[in-house]
Design an enzyme around this catalytic site. Structure first.
Site, PDB file in Angstrom:
ATOM      1  N   CYS A   2       0.840  -1.183   0.000  1.00 16.03           N
ATOM      2  CA  CYS A   2       0.000   0.000   0.000  1.00 16.03           C
ATOM      3  C   CYS A   2       0.878   1.237   0.000  1.00 16.03           C
ATOM      4  O   CYS A   2       2.081   1.165   0.223  1.00 16.03           O
ATOM      5  CB  CYS A   2      -0.906   0.021   1.232  1.00 16.03           C
ATOM      6  SG  CYS A   2      -1.888  -1.480   1.448  1.00 16.03           S
ATOM      7  N   ARG A  27       1.047   1.612  -6.073  1.00 16.31           N
ATOM      8  CA  ARG A  27       1.246   0.654  -4.989  1.00 16.31           C
ATOM      9  C   ARG A  27      -0.078   0.100  -4.451  1.00 16.31           C
ATOM     10  O   ARG A  27      -0.077  -0.832  -3.645  1.00 16.31           O
ATOM     11  CB  ARG A  27       2.012   1.312  -3.836  1.00 16.31           C
ATOM     12  CG  ARG A  27       3.429   1.688  -4.170  1.00 16.31           C
ATOM     13  CD  ARG A  27       4.081   2.394  -3.006  1.00 16.31           C
ATOM     14  NE  ARG A  27       4.155   1.538  -1.824  1.00 16.31           N
ATOM     15  CZ  ARG A  27       5.184   0.755  -1.536  1.00 16.31           C
ATOM     16  NH1 ARG A  27       6.212   0.709  -2.340  1.00 16.31           N
ATOM     17  NH2 ARG A  27       5.187   0.029  -0.444  1.00 16.31           N
ATOM     18  N   TRP A  74      -4.029  -1.498  -1.155  1.00 13.31           N
ATOM     19  CA  TRP A  74      -4.100  -2.759  -1.900  1.00 13.31           C
ATOM     20  C   TRP A  74      -4.555  -3.794  -0.884  1.00 13.31           C
ATOM     21  O   TRP A  74      -3.818  -4.171   0.012  1.00 13.31           O
ATOM     22  CB  TRP A  74      -2.742  -3.116  -2.486  1.00 13.31           C
ATOM     23  CG  TRP A  74      -2.735  -4.405  -3.237  1.00 13.31           C
ATOM     24  CD1 TRP A  74      -2.395  -5.628  -2.749  1.00 13.31           C
ATOM     25  CD2 TRP A  74      -3.095  -4.606  -4.607  1.00 13.31           C
ATOM     26  NE1 TRP A  74      -2.507  -6.575  -3.728  1.00 13.31           N
ATOM     27  CE2 TRP A  74      -2.934  -5.987  -4.876  1.00 13.31           C
ATOM     28  CE3 TRP A  74      -3.535  -3.768  -5.628  1.00 13.31           C
ATOM     29  CZ2 TRP A  74      -3.199  -6.526  -6.137  1.00 13.31           C
ATOM     30  CZ3 TRP A  74      -3.797  -4.314  -6.871  1.00 13.31           C
ATOM     31  CH2 TRP A  74      -3.627  -5.675  -7.115  1.00 13.31           C
ATOM     32  N   ASN A 100       0.909  -0.396   6.205  1.00 17.07           N
ATOM     33  CA  ASN A 100       1.259  -1.214   5.052  1.00 17.07           C
ATOM     34  C   ASN A 100       1.849  -2.507   5.595  1.00 17.07           C
ATOM     35  O   ASN A 100       2.807  -2.470   6.363  1.00 17.07           O
ATOM     36  CB  ASN A 100       2.282  -0.478   4.176  1.00 17.07           C
ATOM     37  CG  ASN A 100       2.755  -1.310   3.004  1.00 17.07           C
ATOM     38  OD1 ASN A 100       2.158  -2.312   2.658  1.00 17.07           O
ATOM     39  ND2 ASN A 100       3.852  -0.892   2.390  1.00 17.07           N
ATOM     40  N   GLY A 101       1.281  -3.659   5.237  1.00 14.51           N
ATOM     41  CA  GLY A 101       1.784  -4.926   5.729  1.00 14.51           C
ATOM     42  C   GLY A 101       0.667  -5.826   6.200  1.00 14.51           C
ATOM     43  O   GLY A 101      -0.503  -5.648   5.832  1.00 14.51           O
ATOM     44  N   GLU A 482       7.756 -21.904 -17.816  1.00 17.95           N
ATOM     45  CA  GLU A 482       7.603 -20.506 -17.420  1.00 17.95           C
ATOM     46  C   GLU A 482       8.787 -19.672 -17.912  1.00 17.95           C
ATOM     47  O   GLU A 482       8.611 -18.530 -18.360  1.00 17.95           O
ATOM     48  CB  GLU A 482       7.454 -20.404 -15.902  1.00 17.95           C
ATOM     49  CG  GLU A 482       7.408 -18.993 -15.348  1.00 17.95           C
ATOM     50  CD  GLU A 482       6.255 -18.151 -15.869  1.00 17.95           C
ATOM     51  OE1 GLU A 482       6.297 -16.922 -15.668  1.00 17.95           O
ATOM     52  OE2 GLU A 482       5.309 -18.710 -16.467  1.00 17.95           O
ATOM     53  N   LYS A 486       8.506 -16.399 -20.433  1.00 18.47           N
ATOM     54  CA  LYS A 486       9.033 -15.064 -20.126  1.00 18.47           C
ATOM     55  C   LYS A 486       9.889 -14.543 -21.270  1.00 18.47           C
ATOM     56  O   LYS A 486       9.803 -13.378 -21.644  1.00 18.47           O
ATOM     57  CB  LYS A 486       9.865 -15.098 -18.831  1.00 18.47           C
ATOM     58  CG  LYS A 486       9.052 -15.152 -17.578  1.00 18.47           C
ATOM     59  CD  LYS A 486       8.301 -13.847 -17.362  1.00 18.47           C
ATOM     60  CE  LYS A 486       7.022 -14.086 -16.589  1.00 18.47           C
ATOM     61  NZ  LYS A 486       5.953 -14.752 -17.297  1.00 18.47           N
ATOM     62  N   GLU A 489       7.610 -13.598 -24.330  1.00 20.04           N
ATOM     63  CA  GLU A 489       6.673 -12.488 -24.242  1.00 20.04           C
ATOM     64  C   GLU A 489       7.336 -11.126 -24.135  1.00 20.04           C
ATOM     65  O   GLU A 489       6.730 -10.121 -24.515  1.00 20.04           O
ATOM     66  CB  GLU A 489       5.675 -12.699 -23.093  1.00 20.04           C
ATOM     67  CG  GLU A 489       6.235 -12.704 -21.699  1.00 20.04           C
ATOM     68  CD  GLU A 489       5.170 -13.014 -20.654  1.00 20.04           C
ATOM     69  OE1 GLU A 489       3.965 -12.870 -20.947  1.00 20.04           O
ATOM     70  OE2 GLU A 489       5.536 -13.413 -19.542  1.00 20.04           O
ATOM     71  N   HIS A 505      12.354 -38.094 -29.075  1.00 23.79           N
ATOM     72  CA  HIS A 505      11.092 -38.323 -29.772  1.00 23.79           C
ATOM     73  C   HIS A 505      10.793 -37.206 -30.775  1.00 23.79           C
ATOM     74  O   HIS A 505       9.629 -36.881 -31.022  1.00 23.79           O
ATOM     75  CB  HIS A 505       9.955 -38.479 -28.761  1.00 23.79           C
ATOM     76  CG  HIS A 505      10.125 -39.657 -27.867  1.00 23.79           C
ATOM     77  ND1 HIS A 505       9.774 -40.941 -28.229  1.00 23.79           N
ATOM     78  CD2 HIS A 505      10.665 -39.769 -26.625  1.00 23.79           C
ATOM     79  CE1 HIS A 505      10.054 -41.776 -27.242  1.00 23.79           C
ATOM     80  NE2 HIS A 505      10.606 -41.083 -26.259  1.00 23.79           N
ATOM     81  N   LYS A 604      -2.141  -6.743 -19.336  1.00 22.05           N
ATOM     82  CA  LYS A 604      -1.923  -7.309 -18.003  1.00 22.05           C
ATOM     83  C   LYS A 604      -3.043  -8.255 -17.612  1.00 22.05           C
ATOM     84  O   LYS A 604      -2.801  -9.341 -17.091  1.00 22.05           O
ATOM     85  CB  LYS A 604      -1.797  -6.183 -16.967  1.00 22.05           C
ATOM     86  CG  LYS A 604      -1.466  -6.687 -15.564  1.00 22.05           C
ATOM     87  CD  LYS A 604      -0.103  -7.378 -15.548  1.00 22.05           C
ATOM     88  CE  LYS A 604       0.223  -7.926 -14.176  1.00 22.05           C
ATOM     89  NZ  LYS A 604       1.420  -8.783 -14.207  1.00 22.05           N
TER      90      LYS A 604
END
Length: 609
Positions: A2, A27, A74, A100-101, A482, A486, A489, A505, A604
């Site tokens: 936050c 944030r 957030w 924040n936390g 993954e 990355k 993209e 194969h 996004k």
């Protein structure tokens, strides 16, 4: 994650608070609020929605006064709403705080305070702090703050405001950032430098355990025992845009480096102090509830799908329940076999992925129990699912997901451990060992980020190849998927990941002299098999970059380059091996001059089918 701001000076506090929050809205942007002492009382204005909603709300009534605090949220505890927005206050209105936390022991504190007669109005963990300081306050503001810190557990940056001290703010931190801006006849507090960079470049960077008493003409910093601390002034030399990114060139790089904190925030509230069990208060499942499932579906898209592959392995390995995994866009078109004995787990960073949401609704229609794993409180998927586990990664701005992926992995691991604990499918000694290693993971993720120069060099050397291949077995293969995604993209290099055992194969036909191959070899159960596959690739003159655990002395004999990550259990090492793969993709994209945070053709959150 936050945004926090505070002001004490001679000007109208609200002007700085709103401007500072504007610089920190990246944030957190589900609600916002400010509190200003007007000479008689603390005047609070807050509202759900983006900061623009707060600006509109205070057009008619802007709180007046020269001291105040503000917050852009957030959500972690409690959905986005007016009452859950910060600042929070106590029963009397004497105190206001922003936070924040995560307060890990908020529920036990809340129950204790309710028994004493305190009235809570929000669903947040933060409101506990406001009532707690009211409960311990005996006229000494600093003493009361220390008493609060003695009781709370978790991570935090906190700013306290007290009606009895109209010229003073008190702030402190643990595991969350906090900075004090030094002005002339005014001082500033913020969770990050962008909020204050237009007002001053002279700052104090707060360390864990420090407490600062901030007035307009003085700042007094002590440790928890009251011993004074002499702070060194940090001169900010970034421009405003760089400050928003924490000095990093791109949000993606900033978010890669935020992973130790994101993983810690996701783990710590859910792990018993003695490392004997995972505690998921958000689920409260029973042994009978879990044993009623004869099948689990995991449904996701993109990076979340790759996290789901690892999650499938975890649940089958630890909880011994059969798991199917499906791409969300395919799921509901194949007439899936689902009934009341099925658990459907959907994974989505944004909680708004349209295909995943549709698959969730179809699962519910067919009678399954549903669980969402998402990063956004109050999102569509969070609201639709029967139950939710949040990945406390904080906002992720870059299109390419990094910290969302690692927090999804650790969430799925904890879910599997929780289920195995209820079913009794792994020995207590093994559970304790795994959870002890889990607790060390955030620091180990941090160590993987300490020296990125070799990765930069590899990226520069191989960024202009047309093709890159990734190979691995078992969990290494899932991480390879993954890593390849990355690279594709954000650098636009053609990259493919293959199960190493599949090389003979057909895939081996693609390997030729000079082609880069990223080979993951961290799974001891299939290590010798992986080495054999690496030798096959090397025999075709590929250039091999190996990823290995720190205690591996064999792999470097068979590869051209090796990147080491800290040693941990093979179940947990995917959280470490993915980090150099993220960095390889990032630096390859930089070398090629790509727009890292906004790759072409991508968004996004995918909210159309």
């Amino acid at each position: 994650m936050c945004g926090i701001v505070g002001y004490v000076g001679e000007k109208q506090a609200a002007d700085f608070l709103v401007d500072g929050l504007t610089k920190l809205e990246y944030r957190g942007y589900d609600s916002a609020g400010i509190a200003v002492f007007d000479g008689e009382k603390i005047d609070i204005e807050k509202t759900v929605g983006r900061l623009s909603a707060l600006k509109e709300k205070i057009k008619e009534h802007t709180p007046q006064g020269v001291i105040g605090i503000g917050h852009t949220r957030w959500a972690t505890h409690g959905r986005p709403s007016d009452v859950n927005a910060h600042p929070h206050t106590d029963c009397s209105g004497k105190f206001a705080i922003v936070h924040n936390g995560i307060i890990e022991n908020f529920m036990s504190l809340k129950e204790e305070l309710i028994e004493k007669g305190h009235k809570f109005v929000s669903e947040t963990d933060t409101e506990v702090v406001a009532h707690l300081i009211e409960d311990v306050y005996e006229g000494d503001f600093v003493k009361a703050v220390n008493a609060v810190l003695d009781r709370i557990e978790g991570s935090y940056s906190l700013v306290f405001m007290c009606q009895d001290y109209p010229d003073t703010l008190i702030c402190t931190k643990k595991d969350n950032p906090l900075v004090i801006g030094l002005g002339e006849g005014e001082n500033f507090i913020a969770s990050d430098i962008p909020a204050i960079i237009a007002y001053t470049r002279r700052t104090y960077i707060m360390n864990d355990g420090e407490i600062a008493v901030v007035k307009k003409d003085s700042i007094w910093v002590t440790d928890r025992k009251g011993n004074p601390i002499t702070k060194k002034v940090f001169e900010v030399n970034w421009n405003a845009e760089a400050a928003e990114k924490g000095g990093y060139e791109h949000f993606m790089l900033k978010e890669i480096f935020e992973q130790p904190k994101a993983v810690r925030d996701t783990i710590s509230p859910r792990l018993k102090k003695d490392n004997t069990a995972v505690v998921l208060d958000e689920l409260k499942w029973t042994k009978e509830y879990v044993e009623a499932f004869n099948k689990v579906y995991i449904i996701a898209c993109g990076t979340a799908y790759h996290a789901g592959l690892v999650g499938k392995y975890y649940i089958e390995k630890l909880a011994r329940i059969p798991v199917e995994i499906d791409i969300a866009s395919e799921f509901r078109y194949r007439d899936p076999i689902i009934d009341e004995h099925t658990l459907t787990i959907v994974i989505s960073q944004s909680g708004e992925t349209s295909d995943t949401l549709a698959a969730l609704k179809e699962s519910k229609r067919l009678g399954a129990k549903t669980l969402a794993v998402t990063n956004v409180v109050g999102s569509s998927i969070a609201r639709e699912a029967d139950q939710v586990m949040y990945t406390w990664a904080g906002p992720e701005i870059a299109v390419a997901s990094t910290k969302a992926y690692t927090t999804q992995l650790v969430t799925m691991f904890m879910l599997a451990m929780y289920m195995s604990g209820l079913k009794g499918t792994i020995a207590p000694e093994r559970a304790h060992d795994l959870l002890t290693q889990l607790r060390h993971l955030p620091d180990q993720v941090g160590r993987t980020l300490e020296d990125v120069e070799p990765i930069k060099t590899f990226a520069k050397n191989y960024a202009y190849n047309n093709d890159v291949f990734y190979i691995g077995r078992s969990l290494d293969y899932y991480v390879a998927l993954e890593g390849a995604l990355k690279l594709k993209e954000i650098s636009y290099i053609h990259a493919e990941a293959y199960a190493a055992g599949e090389l003979k194969h057909g895939t081996l036909a693609l390997i030729e002299s000079g082609v880069p191959v990223i080979a993951l070899a961290t799974q001891k159960s299939v290590y010798e098999k992986t080495l054999s596959n690496i030798k096959e690739v090397k025999a075709r003159d590929a250039v091999i970059i190996g990823i290995a655990a720190a205690d591996d002395t064999e792999l470097e004999k068979y590869v051209d380059h090796v990147i080491k990550v800290p040693t941990t259990d093979e179940l947990l090492i995917p959280l470490l091996t993915v980090v150099p793969l993220q960095l390889l993709a990032y630096y390859a994209a930089i070398t090629r001059g790509c727009d890292v945070d906004k790759p072409r053709n991508l968004a996004k959150s995918v909210t159309v089918e």
